[in-house]
Design an enzyme around this catalytic site. Structure first.
Site, PDB file in Angstrom:
ATOM      1  N   THR A 260       0.090   7.761   8.966  1.00 43.03           N
ATOM      2  CA  THR A 260       0.694   9.034   8.880  1.00 43.03           C
ATOM      3  C   THR A 260       2.162   9.131   8.692  1.00 43.03           C
ATOM      4  O   THR A 260       2.738   8.111   9.130  1.00 43.03           O
ATOM      5  CB  THR A 260       0.273   9.860  10.153  1.00 43.03           C
ATOM      6  OG1 THR A 260       1.036   9.118  11.189  1.00 43.03           O
ATOM      7  CG2 THR A 260      -1.425   9.876  10.388  1.00 43.03           C
TER       8      THR A 260
ATOM      9  N   GLU B  47       0.947  -1.123  -0.164  1.00 43.76           N
ATOM     10  CA  GLU B  47      -0.089   0.011   0.092  1.00 43.76           C
ATOM     11  C   GLU B  47       0.846   1.282   0.170  1.00 43.76           C
ATOM     12  O   GLU B  47       0.521   2.281  -0.861  1.00 43.76           O
ATOM     13  CB  GLU B  47      -0.973  -0.092   1.193  1.00 43.76           C
ATOM     14  CG  GLU B  47      -1.753   1.258   1.387  1.00 43.76           C
ATOM     15  CD  GLU B  47      -2.692   1.226   2.675  1.00 43.76           C
ATOM     16  OE1 GLU B  47      -3.351   2.242   2.969  1.00 43.76           O
ATOM     17  OE2 GLU B  47      -2.605   0.300   3.338  1.00 43.76           O
ATOM     18  N   ARG B  48       2.019   1.187   0.678  1.00 43.86           N
ATOM     19  CA  ARG B  48       2.834   2.325   0.737  1.00 43.86           C
ATOM     20  C   ARG B  48       3.594   2.574  -0.501  1.00 43.86           C
ATOM     21  O   ARG B  48       4.020   3.742  -0.635  1.00 43.86           O
ATOM     22  CB  ARG B  48       3.604   2.329   2.138  1.00 43.86           C
ATOM     23  CG  ARG B  48       2.985   2.562   3.401  1.00 43.86           C
ATOM     24  CD  ARG B  48       3.331   1.815   4.324  1.00 43.86           C
ATOM     25  NE  ARG B  48       2.149   2.132   5.608  1.00 43.86           N
ATOM     26  CZ  ARG B  48       2.019   1.599   6.837  1.00 43.86           C
ATOM     27  NH1 ARG B  48       3.059   0.570   7.079  1.00 43.86           N
ATOM     28  NH2 ARG B  48       1.091   2.050   7.533  1.00 43.86           N
TER      29      ARG B  48
END
Length: 386
Positions: free
Chosen positions: A371, A248-249
């Site tokens: 975050t 995902e990152r």
């Protein structure tokens, strides 16, 4: 025309993937981009839009052919996200691929057969529901609970900030099936159409990403078959979530690289045309220096991302490098958007100009997917590990 320096080539950047990239680009320009103003105005992209995307093999090109995918490697999906970002299409299919990978990696044979072909074709659009009103990155604090009752689970709770929450008809939902802590978290899969006890709340109004729906979800004594527990074993959800987060990152890192490049190209073109004090803005030294800095950032970000993609394909991408790609690339994205918008002057503040939309769209990159502060903390843990 590509005005940026040529980046180092990697083995994954072969002729097949470049042909695929061109096919995606043409489809996006012809079938998707013309509808963006209407989609922004209504706040979502209709689910039916992705049927055509799936029929052309663009929705899940990395999925196995037995499920209707293209049988390619992860790079094919990353190329899709690259081209969508350059056209200002929000990360709807990025969320779709993340959810599909949970099912592909951990689903039982029956679950894969039930859902993956429909996800590849676009018959189903999916999302993943983790965040709760009182819980974001701290997944161990999850409150939404699923209680086993015979052959069903009864689920109560709520989720918020869920991308595709309004348009998706399949959701991977993180729930608590056990005690407090990571060992009590499981993933369940919801087929949401006509599902009693399931309710979509508000479509939330955001400062950017206006064509992407973000919604609240509510579960009130909602029953689903126990067979919809992903993998069939309770308490595996936290491990399942953690194992897919590096991918995902990387998706977010690719989007950052694409957005930065597009912003630099748009700004170079604008400053060549815009006049001030009898000369083009591009003729001022400040403009030239600022854009030289932005072009350098674009080059370094793209080189880093491409290297991470190669390592992802080789199976050598460590978690920390993915965390670095997410936080650093998104940080550079926001900085470059700010510099480029400044060179547009007052026009940069007008929504009709792409740079204004790209500026507000970029801000969420430092928040979702974990975050940037969480990314740095995860990196630091490795640095100080005994």
């Amino acid at each position: 025309m590509n005005i940026l320096p040529r980046v180092l080539q990697h083995p994954w950047m072969d002729s097949d993937i470049e042909t695929f990239r061109e096919q995606v680009r043409r489809y996006v320009e012809r079938e998707l981009a013309p509808h963006l103003p209407a989609w922004r105005a209504q706040g979502y992209v209709p689910r039916e839009t992705w049927r055509g995307f799936g029929e052309h093999g663009f929705l899940l090109p990395e999925m196995d052919e037995q499920w209707g995918g293209g049988g390619g490697n992860m790079a094919y999906q990353l190329v899709v996200q690259d081209e969508l970002t350059k056209a200002e299409i929000p990360s709807i299919t990025g969320v779709h691929t993340i959810s599909a990978h949970y099912i592909s990696a951990y689903g039982t044979p029956e679950q894969k057969q039930r859902w993956l072909p429909k996800l590849c074709s676009g018959e189903m659009l999916t999302g993943i529901a983790m965040t709760e009103p009182s819980m974001g990155s701290d997944l161990k604090a999850m409150c939404t609970r699923a209680v086993r009752d015979g052959d069903d689970y009864v689920i109560n709770g709520s989720k918020t900030f869920i991308t595709n929450g309004f348009t998706a008809n399949l959701l991977v939902v993180a729930v608590r099936t056990g005690d407090v802590g990571s060992g009590g978290v499981s993933l369940v899969v919801l087929e949401t159409e006509n599902l009693a006890g399931f309710r979509v709340g508000r479509r939330l109004e955001k400062i950017g990403q206006h064509a992407s729906d973000t919604a609240e979800l509510f579960f009130e004594d909602m029953r689903i078959p126990a067979s919809h527990l992903l993998g069939g074993i309770e308490g595996q959800g936290f491990k399942q979530l953690m194992s897919q987060l590096p991918y995902e990152r990387m998706l977010l890192g690719v989007a950052a690289a694409a957005a930065i490049e597009r912003a630099v190209e748009l700004t170079v073109d604008y400053t060549l045309q815009r006049k001030a004090f009898g000369q083009a803005i591009a003729d001022f030294q400040n403009t030239r220096f600022k854009l030289a800095e932005c072009a350098t950032t674009a080059h370094v970000v793209r080189s880093f991302v491409n290297d991470c993609i190669q390592r992802l394909l080789d199976g050598t991408l460590d978690n920390e490098a993915a965390y670095m790609a997410k936080w650093w690339c998104s940080e550079q994205q926001c900085k470059v958007m700010d510099e480029c918008l400044q060179l547009f002057g007052g026009y940069g503040y007008m929504q009709e100009y792409p740079i204004a939309r790209m500026y507000t769209d970029a801000r969420i990159q430092k928040i979702y997917g974990g975050t940037n502060e969480i990314m740095k903390d995860l990196i630091a843990r490795r640095l100080f590990a005994q």
